[in-house]
Design a protein around this motif. Structure first.
Motif, PDB file in Angstrom:
ATOM      1  N   ASN A   1      23.685  17.005  54.096  1.00 59.04           N
ATOM      2  CA  ASN A   1      23.214  16.725  52.742  1.00 59.04           C
ATOM      3  C   ASN A   1      21.920  15.935  52.727  1.00 59.04           C
ATOM      4  OD1 ASN A   1      24.472  14.435  53.642  1.00 59.04           O
ATOM      5  ND2 ASN A   1      26.104  14.459  52.139  1.00 59.04           N
TER       6      ASN A   1
ATOM      7  N   PRO B   1      29.314  12.668  37.223  1.00 56.91           N
ATOM      8  CA  PRO B   1      28.224  13.344  36.517  1.00 56.91           C
ATOM      9  C   PRO B   1      28.698  14.078  35.254  1.00 56.91           C
ATOM     10  CG  PRO B   1      28.064  13.754  38.848  1.00 56.91           C
ATOM     11  CD  PRO B   1      29.343  13.011  38.641  1.00 56.91           C
TER      12      PRO B   1
ATOM     13  N   ASN C   1      28.759   8.420  40.333  1.00 54.99           N
ATOM     14  CA  ASN C   1      29.568   8.152  41.530  1.00 54.99           C
ATOM     15  C   ASN C   1      29.210   9.093  42.678  1.00 54.99           C
ATOM     16  OD1 ASN C   1      30.751  10.477  40.684  1.00 54.99           O
ATOM     17  ND2 ASN C   1      32.838   9.688  40.663  1.00 54.99           N
ATOM     18  N   ARG C   2      28.127   9.853  42.512  1.00 50.65           N
ATOM     19  CA  ARG C   2      27.610  10.609  43.657  1.00 50.65           C
ATOM     20  C   ARG C   2      26.361   9.943  44.205  1.00 50.65           C
ATOM     21  NH1 ARG C   2      28.325  16.652  41.197  1.00 50.65           N
ATOM     22  NH2 ARG C   2      30.551  16.373  40.839  1.00 50.65           N
TER      23      ARG C   2
ATOM     24  N   LYS D   1      19.523  17.023  38.719  1.00 48.54           N
ATOM     25  CA  LYS D   1      18.566  17.692  39.592  1.00 48.54           C
ATOM     26  C   LYS D   1      17.235  16.961  39.470  1.00 48.54           C
ATOM     27  CE  LYS D   1      21.112  20.711  41.262  1.00 48.54           C
ATOM     28  NZ  LYS D   1      22.223  20.914  40.421  1.00 48.54           N
TER      29      LYS D   1
ATOM     30  N   HIS E   1      17.531  11.509  45.164  1.00 53.79           N
ATOM     31  CA  HIS E   1      18.967  11.262  45.133  1.00 53.79           C
ATOM     32  C   HIS E   1      19.316  10.298  46.256  1.00 53.79           C
ATOM     33  CE1 HIS E   1      23.274  13.065  45.526  1.00 53.79           C
ATOM     34  NE2 HIS E   1      23.282  11.826  45.103  1.00 53.79           N
TER      35      HIS E   1
ATOM     36  N   ARG F   1      22.167   8.924  47.869  1.00 54.03           N
ATOM     37  CA  ARG F   1      23.610   9.213  47.884  1.00 54.03           C
ATOM     38  C   ARG F   1      24.421   7.930  48.020  1.00 54.03           C
ATOM     39  NH1 ARG F   1      20.831  13.038  49.837  1.00 54.03           N
ATOM     40  NH2 ARG F   1      21.214  15.165  49.111  1.00 54.03           N
TER      41      ARG F   1
END
Lengths: 419, 339
Positions: free
Chosen positions: A72, A158, A180-181, A278, A282, A284
């Protein structure tokens, strides 16, 4: 003097190797060396025998096979058709990223807490002591897992951002989304940028915009440094220090803003689309949890190191500085810390090394560091335990030695100049 | 002088230990009096400890049958929980004698990792589970989704291939154990959870509100799951293979844990007699006694009984036989004859 030091008459006998103190030490060392070499040889032989018995070869060829899995967080381009070696590099960069971020924040927090622990204010010093003892006496793995659990359960999913009346909204004028991502923050993009330049035959791409900005920044920082040098010189000669802070600020800021404008800088905001956010960067929650837990944990140790370093500077120094009329903050910055650093830096090196090695606990929160890619999925999918683990150990060894080298160089520079 | 002797003895012992790993697994198990069986870290229906700490499940049934056949006691087992990552190392290093842990039979695992898959006890395929509220009805709609996967599994590779061949993007969230996957999925940290469809059903059974989640219709891979042993010990491989076949044949021939004592007195069907040891000596051919299969079947029942009790339609997991029906009922479960 004992009689053993006298030269015994007669020729050399074999028993003298054991009973004569002149030879005994050497004999024991030689025996120990042989025992050690025998042990190593036995281990190597055992490995070779067992590899042969299970019909496995020792071969790094698998590193060039397609990996078949996705990662990822990738700082360089990577997909499931890339070879295992590239997956290892992606993991290595992730390790370096979290280790680097962790070292910086741990140092800053540790410095503050260490100074606070020496505060004359009882409550502040007690709170700092509580922080240190609480953090460093619980295994770091638990902190990592707990931080992750909080990140997953405390922040909204999300899907709560969806719909007309969403249960959760973005923060800071709709620029940051905390889910929470992970956290989505705006990303710098350059509409008139130079793009990317392939290096090493296209296996890596260098962001030319970043290079341009860094070059401009480096030049202007150097000019700013020259201005300060000049101010120092004038102060030496005349006793008056010219006010140059606005000049230095302008020298750094104006070229920087100019290059941003030329490159067409603007921000790309994260937007809710499809299943989640998007665009933007990000961060994580695996990275955030690992970073936070590692920095907090290590900062407790660094705080103690800072405290011991400051206490090692004799009281006369701060009293003398106070007698010269320096204020408390300046005493700390100009007198105490420079002297404390030579006590602080050597143990600080081992804390940096610890933090880097502790980052291998990343798999607990699914952060794909080099232990997760090379020592995890690659090892598992190819079954090359021996090769993967040896390579992994080599990587950590090299990272640690590099950190040591840099910090030792720094230590050489900060240590007391003895005359 | 004494020291030299001790050192010499230690050296000899060390060298002997290095060569000891190649002895027969059957002898090792018998000498130990216990079977070391590698299982999953907890998957309801397949392998999970119950409230009393006793391991229960479909894969556990295979372990118990082997222990009963070899040692005569279905409880003489040391269960070793393994993750997707640790299982092969545990088996290759001899820490466990066999793995019964929903492990997919693939070419590289069989050939390159030097394992011996002794058969298939569950024909599975990889699926996706999503919350109903997500409004997704097909795996093809998952473009851009965040996917929770267990690392070190074939599902990881299938997932990459599936999204790649359909030109879709996804964000993998790698997870060590099924319990963590469940936690992240329920908290909404990932949109979908993927693993073998049976595993999804088993995981869903443990949810508080199982009806709020659906398993998407697409099955994106073939996942034949079965027990496996180390390469190179044919005798031990045969024992585990034929214990599994005995359970399957028992269902086909109608031997159940209820009527087995009756049938063991002798029947008109020679194959039943051969399995249960009243005719011939099949067990003696691989170093066991005549009653080995009798004890294996008696331990937890035949294949069908194990299935119904642990993962069948009347259990919370609620799997239908499907591909795992006997060959005569249109399934793939088929045992070579006992002859």
């Amino acid at each position: 003097m004992t009689t053993t030091s006298e030269t015994p008459n007669g020729s050399f006998r074999l028993s003298m190797l054991l009973y004569d103190t002149r030879y005994r030490a050497t004999t024991i060392q030689i025996i120990a060396l042989f025992a050690f070499m025998f042990g190593v040889a036995w281990l190597v032989n055992n490995v070779i025998q067992n590899l042969a018995a299970s019909g496995k070869t020792f071969d790094f060829g698998f590193l060039w096979e397609p990996s078949g899995y996705d990662i990822n967080q990738q700082l360089i381009e990577y997909n499931s058709r890339s070879p295992h070696i590239r997956a290892a590099v992606v993991g290595l960069l992730n390790t370096l990223l979290v280790a680097g971020m962790g070292c910086v924040t741990a140092t800053i927090i540790g410095l503050f807490i260490g100074i606070l622990r020496l505060s004359k204010n009882w409550i502040i010093s007690r709170l700092a002591a509580f922080y240190v003892e609480g953090l460093r006496n619980v295994p770091v793995l638990l902190w990592i897992v707990m931080t992750m659990a909080i990140a997953i359960h405390f922040f909204p999913a999300p899907r709560e951002f969806r719909g007309e009346n969403p249960a959760a909204t973005m923060k800071l004028f709709d620029s940051i989304a905390v889910t929470n991502r992970g956290v989505y923050i705006p990303k710098a993009v350059f509409s008139d940028g130079f793009g990317y330049m392939p290096v090493f035959g296209g296996s890596f791409h260098v962001n030319l915009d970043a290079v341009a900005i860094l070059v401009v920044l480096a030049i202007s920082l150097y000019i700013s440094h020259l201005i300060r040098k000049r101010a120092d010189r004038i102060q030496e000669e005349t006793g008056d220090r010219p006010t140059v802070w606005y000049l230095r600020l302008a020298v750094v800021l104006l070229p920087f803003l100019a290059v941003l404008w030329l490159l067409g800088f603007h921000l790309e905001y994260p937007q809710f689309k499809g299943f989640g956010f998007k665009g933007g960067i990000h961060m994580r929650n695996s990275l955030l949890a690992l970073w936070l837990a590692l920095s907090l944990y290590t900062s407790a140790f660094i705080a103690e190191i800072v405290r011991s370093g400051i206490m090692a500077v004799s009281k006369g120094q701060s009293e003398a500085a106070a007698a010269l009329g320096l204020r408390q903050g300046k005493i700390m910055r100009l007198v105490i810390l420079p002297q404390a650093l030579r006590v602080i830096v050597p143990p600080l090196i081992s804390q940096y090394l610890n933090l880097t090695k502790n980052s291998s606990l990343a798999i607990a929160v699914g952060y794909m560091d080099i232990t997760g890619t090379l020592g995890g999925i690659t090892l598992n999918q190819t079954g090359r335990e021996m090769e993967s683990i040896l390579l992994l150990m080599l990587c950590y060894l090299l990272i640690s030695l590099a950190i040591s080298a840099v910090m030792n160089f720094y230590n050489e520079r900060t240590k007391l100049q003895e005359r | 002088m004494k020291k030299t002797i001790i050192l010499g003895a230690l050296t000899a012992a060390g060298l002997a230990a290095a060569g000891a790993a190649s002895a027969g697994t059957l002898d090792d198990v018998k000498a130990r009096g216990k079977l070391n069986c590698g299982v999953s870290t907890g998957l309801v229906g397949f392998a999970a400890p119950d409230a009393n700490g006793n391991w229960q499940g479909f894969d556990i049934g295979v372990c118990r049958a082997v222990a009963a056949a070899v040692l005569g006691d279905p409880t003489a087992i040391e269960f070793v929980p393994t993750t997707g990552k640790t299982r092969f190392t545990a088996l290759a290093s001899g820490e466990v004698d066999m793995l019964a842990r929903n492990t997919t039979w693939t070419f590289t695992r069989d050939v390159d990792l030097k394992f011996e898959f002794v058969g298939v006890n569950y024909y599975d395929g990889q699926g996706f589970m999503v919350p109903k509220s997500l409004g997704v009805t097909s795996a093809k709609d998952l473009d851009g989704a965040t996917v929770c996967i267990q690392t070190g599994t074939t599902t990881e590779l299938n997932l990459a291939d599936f999204f790649r061949s359909n030109n879709m993007n996804y964000e993998p969230v790698p997870i060590e154990t099924n319990a963590e996957a469940q936690q992240q999925f329920l908290a909404g940290a990932c949109d979908t959870l993927t693993t073998d469809a049976s595993g999804l059903a088993a995981t869903r059974a443990a949810f508080e509100n199982p009806h709020d989640y659906v398993i998407l219709p697409e099955i994106i891979s073939k996942e034949p799951l079965g027990p496996l042993v180390r390469h190179g010990d044919q005798q031990w491989g045969d024992i585990v293979r034929w214990t599994l076949n005995a359970l399957i044949s028992a269902e086909e021939l109608g031997i159940t844990s209820a009527n087995i004592d009756e049938l063991a007195k002798g029947t008109n069907n020679p194959e039943i007699n051969r399995i249960l040891g009243t005719e011939g000596d099949l067990g003696g051919m691989f170093g066991l006694d005549k009653q080995w299969a009798y004890r294996a079947i008696k331990a937890g029942g035949n294949y069908g009984e194990l299935f119904e009790k642990n993962i069948g339609e009347n259990t919370p997991v609620g799997l239908s036989r499907g591909l795992n029906a006997q060959w005569r009922d249109g399934g793939l479960i088929y045992s070579p004859p006992f002859r």
